[in-house]
Enzyme design. Structure first.
Site, short mmCIF file in Angstrom:
data_model
loop_
_atom_site.label_atom_id
_atom_site.label_comp_id
_atom_site.label_asym_id
_atom_site.label_seq_id
_atom_site.Cartn_x
_atom_site.Cartn_y
_atom_site.Cartn_z
N ARG A 51 4.38 -6.79 24.60
CA ARG A 51 4.26 -6.97 23.16
C ARG A 51 3.02 -7.73 22.73
O ARG A 51 2.31 -7.31 21.83
CB ARG A 51 5.41 -7.85 22.64
CG ARG A 51 6.46 -7.22 21.86
CD ARG A 51 7.71 -8.04 22.08
NE ARG A 51 7.93 -8.15 23.50
CZ ARG A 51 8.60 -7.26 24.21
NH1 ARG A 51 9.15 -6.23 23.62
NH2 ARG A 51 8.74 -7.39 25.50
N THR A 52 2.81 -8.87 23.36
CA THR A 52 1.74 -9.73 22.85
C THR A 52 0.39 -9.04 23.02
O THR A 52 -0.39 -8.93 22.07
CB THR A 52 1.77 -11.11 23.56
OG1 THR A 52 3.06 -11.66 23.37
CG2 THR A 52 0.74 -12.04 22.96
N LYS A 80 -11.42 -13.29 42.64
CA LYS A 80 -12.46 -13.70 43.59
C LYS A 80 -12.68 -15.21 43.55
O LYS A 80 -13.55 -15.74 44.22
CB LYS A 80 -13.78 -13.01 43.24
CG LYS A 80 -13.73 -11.51 43.29
CD LYS A 80 -15.12 -10.96 42.96
CE LYS A 80 -15.10 -9.46 42.79
NZ LYS A 80 -16.39 -8.99 42.23
N ARG A 101 -3.84 -15.16 27.86
CA ARG A 101 -2.54 -15.63 28.36
C ARG A 101 -2.76 -16.09 29.80
O ARG A 101 -3.44 -15.39 30.57
CB ARG A 101 -1.50 -14.52 28.30
CG ARG A 101 -0.23 -14.89 29.08
CD ARG A 101 0.90 -13.92 28.82
NE ARG A 101 1.40 -14.05 27.46
CZ ARG A 101 2.50 -13.45 27.02
NH1 ARG A 101 3.20 -12.67 27.82
NH2 ARG A 101 2.89 -13.61 25.77
N HIS A 129 3.06 -21.07 22.55
CA HIS A 129 2.81 -19.65 22.27
C HIS A 129 2.64 -19.51 20.75
O HIS A 129 3.51 -18.96 20.08
CB HIS A 129 3.99 -18.83 22.78
CG HIS A 129 3.75 -17.36 22.86
ND1 HIS A 129 2.69 -16.72 22.25
CD2 HIS A 129 4.46 -16.37 23.49
CE1 HIS A 129 2.76 -15.42 22.49
NE2 HIS A 129 3.82 -15.19 23.24
C1 NCD Z 1 7.69 -14.51 25.12
C2 NCD Z 1 6.71 -15.20 26.04
O1 NCD Z 1 5.84 -14.55 26.63
O2 NCD Z 1 6.78 -16.41 26.12
N1 NCD Z 1 7.39 -13.15 24.99
C3 NCD Z 1 6.55 -12.76 23.99
O3 NCD Z 1 5.39 -13.08 23.97
N2 NCD Z 1 7.08 -12.08 22.98
C4 NCD Z 1 9.10 -14.75 25.47
C5 NCD Z 1 9.54 -14.46 26.86
O4 NCD Z 1 8.78 -13.95 27.70
O5 NCD Z 1 10.70 -14.72 27.13
#
Ligand code: NCD
Length: 305
Positions: A51-52, A80, A101, A129
């Site tokens: 999703r993100t 590397k 991320r 997040h």
């Molecule tokens: C969340 C995350 O990555 O922290 N997911 C997301 O970005 N929608 C929640 C999760 O992974 O449980």
């Protein structure tokens, strides 16, 4: 130049502004179709995501921009041994904005100190997040019409759930918000959120292990997945993973205007039978994430529409 590392990097006024831009995008998508023409977003994802990452990419495409993507750390030079600082210095030569991320807490912050373009924290370990919080806030705003005078339940893995930490930080700035923290003892909210955010702002809260008991009080219920990847041993994960499973019968005493949120992915914690309940907002929430990321990209790139 601004980055977004922690949700508190944005003032309440700026959050309002992002929400109003997102609502305008929803109503008038064509107006924004070329807003980021010739701009490039780099998504650097060193941890799994669907999703993100894809909502960031969809957001940039819907703004008329382009995307460069590292979806898997094993395929990048990090494998590397390249440092984050060097990676983002180089990425800054290719892209106008970076969404990152990383499994290590603080990695996107280090990136923001070394990049010459804005860096967006798309999740750092079990820490924060902020862009999920943007999705959550647009959802609460559209579903409930307010952030004040709300009793918000958080249920599941409050220890490692980074979306919980960022949303509590964001909501701590509104009036008369009460937090109901539902988790097994082992997965309670970390003290840096409980003490430095909830207690420091003198906010009302209760901690419990019993979801059904508190259900009738809640205006918002934020369910979360037990974060398997952050456990040190499989045994603990297996023991705790099904601590809470929301089913239709557990909602019998809930408010008729409850909003059920979940950042997704869901594993077992909400039964699919709940999906047809009009109070289930989680798929709308995922869509809202794209609009808020569009609004955020416009803001950080200082694009006027
Ligand atoms: C969340 C995350 O990555 O922290 N997911 C997301 O970005 N929608 C929640 C999760 O992974 O449980």
């Amino acid at each position: 130049m601004r980055s977004l590392i922690n949700i508190l990097d944005l003032s309440v006024e700026e959050l309002d502004e992002l929400i109003s831009v997102a609502n305008d995008i929803i109503g008038n998508p064509d107006k924004y179709a070329d807003a980021c023409k010739r701009k490039k977003l780099a998504t650097l994802f060193f941890e799994p995501s669907t999703r993100t990452r894809l909502s960031f990419e969809a957001a940039m495409y819907e703004l008329g921009g382009n995307v460069l993507s590292v979806a898997d750390a094993k395929s990048s030079s990090a494998a590397k041994g390249e440092s984050i600082a060097d990676t983002v210095k180089v990425m800054s030569c290719y892209a106008d904005i970076i969404a990152m991320r990383h499994p290590k807490e603080g990695a996107p912050y280090v990136a923001s100190l070394n990049a010459s373009v804005p860096v967006i924290n798309a999740g750092d370990g079990g820490h924060n997040h902020p862009t999920q919080t943007l999705a959550d806030l647009l959802t609460i705003s559209r579903e409930k019409g307010r952030f004040s005078d709300l009793t918000v339940g958080f249920c599941g893995d409050l220890k490692f759930g980074r979306t919980v930490h960022s949303l509590i930080q964001a909501l701590s700035r509104y009036d008369n918000v009460k937090f109901v923290l539902v988790s097994p003892d082992e997965l309670k909210l970390p003290s840096y959120i409980k003490n430095d955010v909830i207690k420091a702002n003198k906010l009302e809260y209760v901690q419990t292990t019993d979801l059904e008991k508190v259900m009738p009080e809640l205006d918002v219920l934020y369910m979360t997945r037990v974060q398997k990847e952050r456990f040190f041993n499989e045994e603990d994960y297996l023991r705790l993973k099904d601590s809470y499973i929301l089913t239709p019968d557990k909602l019998i005493n809930a408010k008729s205007d409850l909003s059920i949120l979940h950042p997704l992915p869901r594993v077992n914690e909400i039964s699919v039978a709940v999906d047809k309940d009009p109070r289930a907002c989680y798929f709308r929430q995922a869509l809202n994430g794209k609009y808020m990321r569009m609004a955020l990209i416009l803001k950080l790139l200082e694009v006027e529409v």
